[in-house]
Design an enzyme around this catalytic site. Structure first.
Site, PDB file in Angstrom:
ATOM      1  N   ASP A   1      -1.849 -12.104   5.573  1.00  0.00           N
ATOM      2  CA  ASP A   1      -2.911 -12.763   6.331  1.00  0.00           C
ATOM      3  C   ASP A   1      -4.226 -12.680   5.565  1.00  0.00           C
ATOM      4  OD1 ASP A   1      -4.421 -13.915   8.322  1.00  0.00           O
ATOM      5  OD2 ASP A   1      -3.968 -12.416   9.848  1.00  0.00           O
TER       6      ASP A   1
ATOM      7  N   LYS B   1       0.872  -1.186   0.000  1.00  0.00           N
ATOM      8  CA  LYS B   1       0.000   0.000   0.000  1.00  0.00           C
ATOM      9  C   LYS B   1       0.901   1.225   0.000  1.00  0.00           C
ATOM     10  CE  LYS B   1      -4.234   1.631   0.084  1.00  0.00           C
ATOM     11  NZ  LYS B   1      -5.045   1.577  -1.155  1.00  0.00           N
TER      12      LYS B   1
ATOM     13  N   ASP C   1      -5.667  -3.407  -2.078  1.00  0.00           N
ATOM     14  CA  ASP C   1      -7.086  -3.355  -2.393  1.00  0.00           C
ATOM     15  C   ASP C   1      -7.352  -3.844  -3.810  1.00  0.00           C
ATOM     16  OD1 ASP C   1      -5.627  -1.140  -3.137  1.00  0.00           O
ATOM     17  OD2 ASP C   1      -7.157   0.331  -2.604  1.00  0.00           O
TER      18      ASP C   1
END
Length: 361
Positions: A251, A195, A227
């Site tokens: 995760d 990110k 995302d």
């Protein structure tokens, strides 16, 4: 015959002992076929260890692991231990200390849809096609889960909680190299998930991964924001080979990749350190609702054992033979209850026996 490898067998709770028995059955067959030797040493871990020894990870169990060449892990936890303080519950008090003690910083989570099980995938048939084969490489011992400071301060409307995300250059370098090395024996594509448009930590992540990529000119590197990556996984999973992720994003991404395969009962995992000592376990849980019914799918535990042969013992031929035996068994139409749909399922032992039969052909 080569020198015997010593493994710590920690079957744990719930369906753990049932599926572990089938994995050992398959490993026994592989030893005969490929002329190697494994010494099994069993120990308690998880809830059963709490009941028998007063701790989820007894000293004796940890010492056995230290004397072993790898750990074959089942599953831990169940409703009877949920009333314990969070830090004492089996999942947290057994697995996390093992990861920390052995510096198991690299988690390999394959997410594969076998062609014969493509219909079980929740994605549309035109998306899944004949299946896909993704390896999620997750950094496991740093990042926001382990960063400091973390805590809560204040009271009333001004009370707030905080966590710290941080990565050292060395931590990024070593997980990146594991990802690129894995890609070299696969389809030579790495997609790094970050990110970097928002988080300073992820700016460093992207820079370091790009630098490490220069050591592997044969591997194609792409970067995706997390995302977008979650969307692309359900839009076109076949575009991915190796997904390289930090701890928190790994995760999330690995669980999404696992879900779109159609069954948690098929998913293996490996957690490795820099010496390739590893802990190998199914990605699913202890499934206490079906424990003792002998209907659990043992494939994830069997494939975890195959990963152990590949990554800790460098027995690629044996590992591949087990994976192919699993694929042929599934191609034959044999299904445990989690995969059977409206068909007639077979039990845990019957599935293990079938895989052994295919392996020894």
């Amino acid at each position: 015959m080569e020198i015997s490898r010593k493994i710590a067998v920690l079957a744990g709770d719930g369906i753990g002992p049932e599926v572990m028995a089938e994995a050992i059955k398959v490993l026994d067959a592989a030893q005969k076929k490929f002329d190697f030797s494994i010494e099994y040493n069993h120990a308690d871990v998880g809830g059963c260890a709490i009941d028998r020894h007063g701790a989820a990870l007894p000293k004796e169990t940890l010492e056995l692991c230290e004397k072993s060449d790898a750990i074959l892990f089942g599953s831990v936890g169940g409703p009877q231990w949920e009333s314990l303080p969070p830090a004492e519950q089996p999942e947290r008090a057994a697995l996390l200390p093992l990861r920390k003690h052995f510096d198991l910083f690299c988690n390999f989570r394959p997410a594969k849809v076998f062609a014969s099980l493509a219909a079980s995938c929740p994605l549309r048939s035109d998306i899944v096609g004949d299946g896909f084969d993704i390896l999620c490489v997750r950094e496991l011992t740093s990042g926001i889960y382990f960063g400091t400071p973390k805590g809560r301060q204040g009271t009333g409307p001004e009370e707030y909680a905080f966590d710290t995300m941080g990565y050292k250059r060395s931590e990024i370098e070593r997980i990146a190299r594991m990802g690129f090395e894995a890609a070299m024996v696969r389809n030579k594509r790495v997609t790094s998930i970050d990110k970097a448009n928002v988080l300073t930590t992820m700016v460093l992540w992207r820079e370091v991964v790009t630098e490490v990529a220069r050591e592997y000119p044969e591997v194609e590197l792409n970067h995706l924001y997390v995302d977008n990556a979650t969307m692309q996984l359900v839009k076109d999973p076949q575009q991915f080979d190796v997904l390289l992720c930090g701890n928190m994003f790994g995760d999330i991404i690995s669980d999404e990749a696992a879900m779109i395969t159609g069954s948690m009962g098929l998913l293996a995992s490996a957690s490795l350190n820099s010496e390739k000592f590893g802990l190998y376990e199914p990605a699913g849980g202890s499934a206490p609702d079906i424990a003792g019914k002998k209907i659990a799918n043992p494939v994830a535990q069997i494939l975890s054992a195959a990963m152990m042969l590949r990554y800790s013992f460098a027995l690629e031929d044996a590992a591949l033979a087990i994976e192919n035996a699993v694929a042929r068994t599934l191609d034959s139409g044999l299904r445990t209850a989690d995969l059977a749909g409206g068909g007639s399922p077979v039990g845990t032992e019957a599935m293990g026996d079938a895989i052994v039969g295919e392996l020894l052909k």
